[in-house]
Design a protein around this motif. Structure first.
Motif, mmCIF file in Angstrom:
data_model
loop_
_atom_site.group_PDB
_atom_site.id
_atom_site.type_symbol
_atom_site.label_atom_id
_atom_site.label_comp_id
_atom_site.label_asym_id
_atom_site.label_seq_id
_atom_site.Cartn_x
_atom_site.Cartn_y
_atom_site.Cartn_z
ATOM 1 N N SER A 69 20.118 29.265 -148.055
ATOM 2 C CA SER A 69 19.232 28.663 -149.037
ATOM 3 C C SER A 69 19.270 29.545 -150.265
ATOM 4 O O SER A 69 19.801 30.646 -150.248
ATOM 5 N N VAL A 70 18.727 29.058 -151.329
ATOM 6 C CA VAL A 70 18.802 29.805 -152.577
ATOM 7 C C VAL A 70 17.409 30.107 -153.087
ATOM 8 O O VAL A 70 16.451 29.419 -152.781
ATOM 9 N N GLY A 71 17.288 31.149 -153.855
ATOM 10 C CA GLY A 71 16.014 31.508 -154.443
ATOM 11 C C GLY A 71 16.147 32.747 -155.293
ATOM 12 O O GLY A 71 17.178 33.401 -155.318
ATOM 13 N N GLY A 72 15.101 33.063 -156.015
ATOM 14 C CA GLY A 72 15.106 34.268 -156.838
ATOM 15 C C GLY A 72 15.746 34.059 -158.188
ATOM 16 O O GLY A 72 16.176 32.979 -158.546
ATOM 17 N N GLY A 90 19.545 32.346 -156.595
ATOM 18 C CA GLY A 90 19.991 33.628 -156.064
ATOM 19 C C GLY A 90 20.391 33.557 -154.597
ATOM 20 O O GLY A 90 20.055 32.627 -153.877
ATOM 21 N N ILE A 91 21.092 34.571 -154.150
ATOM 22 C CA ILE A 91 21.536 34.677 -152.757
ATOM 23 C C ILE A 91 20.374 35.213 -151.928
ATOM 24 O O ILE A 91 19.722 36.166 -152.335
ATOM 25 N N ASN A 92 20.124 34.631 -150.782
ATOM 26 C CA ASN A 92 19.088 35.198 -149.915
ATOM 27 C C ASN A 92 19.468 35.175 -148.453
ATOM 28 O O ASN A 92 18.633 35.282 -147.587
ATOM 29 N N SER A 93 20.762 35.042 -148.173
ATOM 30 C CA SER A 93 21.231 35.044 -146.793
ATOM 31 C C SER A 93 22.617 35.673 -146.754
ATOM 32 O O SER A 93 23.421 35.466 -147.650
ATOM 33 N N ASP A 114 23.846 41.804 -155.209
ATOM 34 C CA ASP A 114 23.069 40.932 -154.312
ATOM 35 C C ASP A 114 23.917 40.460 -153.135
ATOM 36 O O ASP A 114 23.463 40.429 -151.999
ATOM 37 N N GLU A 115 25.150 40.078 -153.417
ATOM 38 C CA GLU A 115 26.045 39.607 -152.351
ATOM 39 C C GLU A 115 26.301 40.734 -151.355
ATOM 40 O O GLU A 115 26.212 40.530 -150.134
ATOM 41 N N ASN A 118 23.177 41.466 -149.234
ATOM 42 C CA ASN A 118 22.957 40.448 -148.212
ATOM 43 C C ASN A 118 23.960 40.567 -147.071
ATOM 44 O O ASN A 118 23.614 40.317 -145.915
#
Length: 160
Positions: A69-72, A90-93, A114-115, A118
């Motif tokens: 999923s995406v966020g941030g 944003g990346i969150n997983s 971020d990548e 994660n």
């Protein structure tokens, strides 16, 4: 008189070359990608420019873990002077880990912090290499024809 007008309207000057019209087709844009899992099984899958590796794998029923999923807030750098905040993308997983051969590095944007964070949140250090990417962060584009995508053994057991 009408027949004379009709015949004139259909007459083309001899200096105009006649070329058949050809529109681009979807098949001319298809980019074949080969996914290889840890057991060595191979599957070549058609993809289109603009798709993520995650969506290509999902459409072929290749399991890359839970859907990211995406966020941030994420910054997209358009040029040296123009940076845009992109909210909600944003990346969150870090579950959708794939390994891309180094020969395709020039076609990929650099791995973001971020990548990498994660990936490190889900995978052990020894499972993350220079070609480690999140499939949801890699967008297919021209030049990737025949690219091989390696899929690691699966989501670690100690993660939810």
């Amino acid at each position: 008189m009408f027949s004379r007008l009709l015949s004139r309207s259909l007459t083309l000057p001899s200096s105009l070359p006649l070329r058949p019209l050809s529109a681009p087709s979807v098949s001319s844009k298809i980019i074949p990608l080969t996914f290889i899992d840890s057991s060595g099984s191979r599957l070549t899958v058609p993809s289109l420019p603009g798709q993520t590796l995650y969506s290509v794998a999902s459409s072929a029923k290749i399991d890359l873990g839970p859907e990211p999923s995406v966020g941030g807030v994420v910054e997209k750098i358009h040029s040296e002077r123009w940076t845009e905040d992109l909210f909600g993308v944003g990346i969150n997983s870090g579950y959708d880990h794939v390994i891309i051969p180094s020969s395709y590095n020039s076609l990929l944007p650099p791995r973001s912090l971020d990548e990498l964070n994660n990936l490190k949140a889900v995978w052990d250090e020894d499972e993350i290499g220079g070609g480690s990417r999140l499939a949801s962060c890699v967008v297919v584009k021209e030049g990737m024809e025949g690219m091989t995508v390696y899929v690691p053994d699966g989501v670690p057991d100690d993660c939810p």
